[in-house]
Enzyme design. Structure first.
Site, mmCIF file in Angstrom:
data_model
loop_
_atom_site.group_PDB
_atom_site.id
_atom_site.type_symbol
_atom_site.label_atom_id
_atom_site.label_comp_id
_atom_site.label_asym_id
_atom_site.label_seq_id
_atom_site.Cartn_x
_atom_site.Cartn_y
_atom_site.Cartn_z
ATOM 1 N N ASP A 203 33.961 43.891 42.373
ATOM 2 C CA ASP A 203 34.331 43.982 43.599
ATOM 3 C C ASP A 203 33.459 43.944 44.628
ATOM 4 O O ASP A 203 31.969 44.045 44.385
ATOM 5 C CB ASP A 203 34.587 45.555 43.773
ATOM 6 N N GLU B 199 41.967 52.957 43.354
ATOM 7 C CA GLU B 199 40.447 52.453 43.523
ATOM 8 C C GLU B 199 40.069 51.812 44.790
ATOM 9 O O GLU B 199 41.013 51.564 45.397
ATOM 10 C CB GLU B 199 40.106 51.462 42.291
#
Ligand code: FRU
Length: 505
Positions: free
Chosen positions: A36, A217
């Site tokens: 990420d 998330e």
């Protein structure tokens, strides 16, 4: 050996050999594992990008925050790791804000701090069977993001909920309620917390979908001006770990209202930000100079279904191109549109004009490589009689990538099922991937950015975007346009795209 803050990641030497799938203008780590995007902010002319990084391997492991800066969002300079694991755990995803009024007290009015919030993931507590192994910590920088100090009283938000998934804090300043707000993914929902100083946090509210049990998330929360109006709409981005639009993980969004305490979603519910399989954990920059109608963000260009198996040797994963988000009215609906940052066009080289009309198959030759190019297609739907049309990339090894538009089914398809040698993953080669064609008027505009091992497609002025990765044996060398019937282009151009030259420290 773990890379400590101050240790600059370097590409592997000797062992790496050629890197046939290294992109030319997408961000990649110099070596080893990345997932990420994290802790993104703009300050003093620099866009900062942090990222989930494991400096010891090309698969996921104890997470650090890797770091890079750019002045144009295309050319990136790699910097030393900003945050490394400590006794409280690994450093999972999170965000950063420029604390211009020094509300945290970490700096001075003359030297305002940048404050990052991240998740501590404690592997020891997890192993011991505890549920509270994820908590939120903060760190600050007083030198334009070069060096980071963790707050001595971490964690600032321990997990007192029933859920073990408690992570990915996104910080924003909410002017209406004059407080900092943290959006946090808590299993199958987002919780909001408020603070005056970024250190003390109080629960505000939570938002979820009744009956949803998927894992949420990497949330993000921001307002955007509505098209042609002074009213604003709030956007809640959230990445979903399963059942993405074309399998696996994907980034979704809700439009609605946030009053400083509660988020309420408009009718219409949850939408996908990207229909391709390879745009996850998309989040946005704090403080970017883009105005009230836009927001700048970036996603991880992979999918947890196969991210750890893709056939790159010395590093794993790239980011999407940075994208400008804005709201767009399409028929009766409001959509979150995304387009590549304008600075990408600065990499354009020679332009090759495409024919006005395609019937059957037409190979396109010119001074460009199909492996790294910017393809602009504006279809004139009033004259086009073909119900299926599209383009195909091939190479001498027989690998193939095909994009097709089906006007009857109103569907766009991307077929990577034969894009390279199989074997590394069961799910990667399933397909084709599809998306509904969102059309308005008589023009269907498509822009495809190809960069060696990825394609980002933007259609309908960004209302539909679609991101795919692939790993051909040799670079795609042939571009063919084809139509079952007549396909008319108002505009059709292929631009060669040059490499973004990276600065190594
Ligand atoms: C999303 C994610 C986050 C977590 C990070 C760990 O891809 O699972 O929820 O913080 O990756 O690397």
């Amino acid at each position: 050996m773990a890379c400590r803050p101050g240790g600059t990641p370097r590409p592997e030497t000797g062992a790496s050999g050629p890197e046939p799938h290294r992109p030319r203008f997408h961000f990649t780590p110099p070596a080893h594992w990345m997932n990420d995007p994290n802790g993104m902010f703009y300050l003093n002319g620099e866009y900062h990008l942090h990222y989930q990084y494991y400096p010891d391997s090309t698969v996921w492991g104890p997470m650090h925050w890797g770091h890079a800066v750019s002045r144009d969002l295309v050319r990136w300079e790699h910097l030393p790791v900003s945050l490394a694991p400590d006794s409280l755990g690994y450093i999972f995803s999170g965000s950063a804000v420029v604390d211009a009024d020094n509300r945290s007290g970490f700096g001075t009015p003359d030297q305002p701090p940048v404050v990052a919030a991240f998740t501590y993931h404690d592997p020891v507590a997890l192993e011991a069977g505890r549920k509270d192994f994820q908590s939120q910590g903060i760190a600050y920088s007083l030198d334009d993001g070069r060096n980071w100090t963790k707050y001595e009283n971490n964690p600032v938000l321990p997990n007192t909920t029933e859920n073990q998934d408690f992570r990915d804090p996104k910080l924003i300043w909410h002017p209406g309620s004059e407080q900092w707000v943290m959006a946090l993914a808590v299993y199958d929902r987002v919780q909001f917390y408020g603070s005056s100083d970024l250190k003390n946090w109080a629960f505000l509210s939570e938002f979820g979908l009744p009956g949803d049990t998927r894992l949420w998330e990497c949330p993000d929360l921001f307002p955007l001006r509505m098209p042609g109006s002074r009213e604003e709409k709030w956007v809640l981005l959230v990445s979903i770990q399963q059942e993405g639009p074309n399998g696996g993980t994907g980034t979704s969004y809700f439009l609605g209202d946030f009053d400083g305490a509660n988020f309420s979603a408009d009718a219409g519910g949850q939408h996908w930000l990207d229909y391709g399989p390879d745009n996850y954990a998309f989040v946005t920059w704090d403080n970017a100079p883009v105005g009230w109608g836009s927001r700048l963000g970036i996603g991880w260009m992979s999918n947890w279904q196969y991210a750890q198996e893709v056939p790159t040797q010395s590093w794993r994963s790239a980011m999407t191109l940075p994208r400008v988000l804005s709201l767009k009215t399409l028929g009766d609906s409001l959509v979150l549109a995304a387009l590549p940052v304008p600075s990408v066009s600065g990499l354009r080289g020679e332009a090759t004009a495409l024919p006005e009309k395609i019937t059957g198959r037409k190979a396109i030759s010119g001074n460009f490589s199909p492996s790294a190019c910017d393809l602009v297609l504006q279809t004139d739907l009033s004259r086009t009689t073909a119900t299926r049309f599209g383009f195909t990339l091939t190479n001498a090894a027989g690998n193939k990538l095909e994009v097709s538009f089906d006007r009857e089914a109103m569907q766009m398809r991307v077929d990577r099922t034969r894009s390279g040698p199989g074997g590394f993953s069961d799910t990667f080669f399933k397909g084709p991937h599809t998306a509904p064609m969102l059309m308005e008027g008589n023009v269907w505009d498509v822009r495809a950015l190809l960069d060696v091992a990825s394609m980002e497609l933007f259609a309908g002025e960004g209302a539909l975007n679609f991101t795919e990765i692939f790993f051909p044996e040799t670079p795609f060398a042939t571009l063919e346009l084809w139509a079952e019937g007549d396909w008319y282009l108002n505009e059709g151009t292929v631009y060669a795209l040059g490499a973004a030259t990276r600065k190594e420290p």
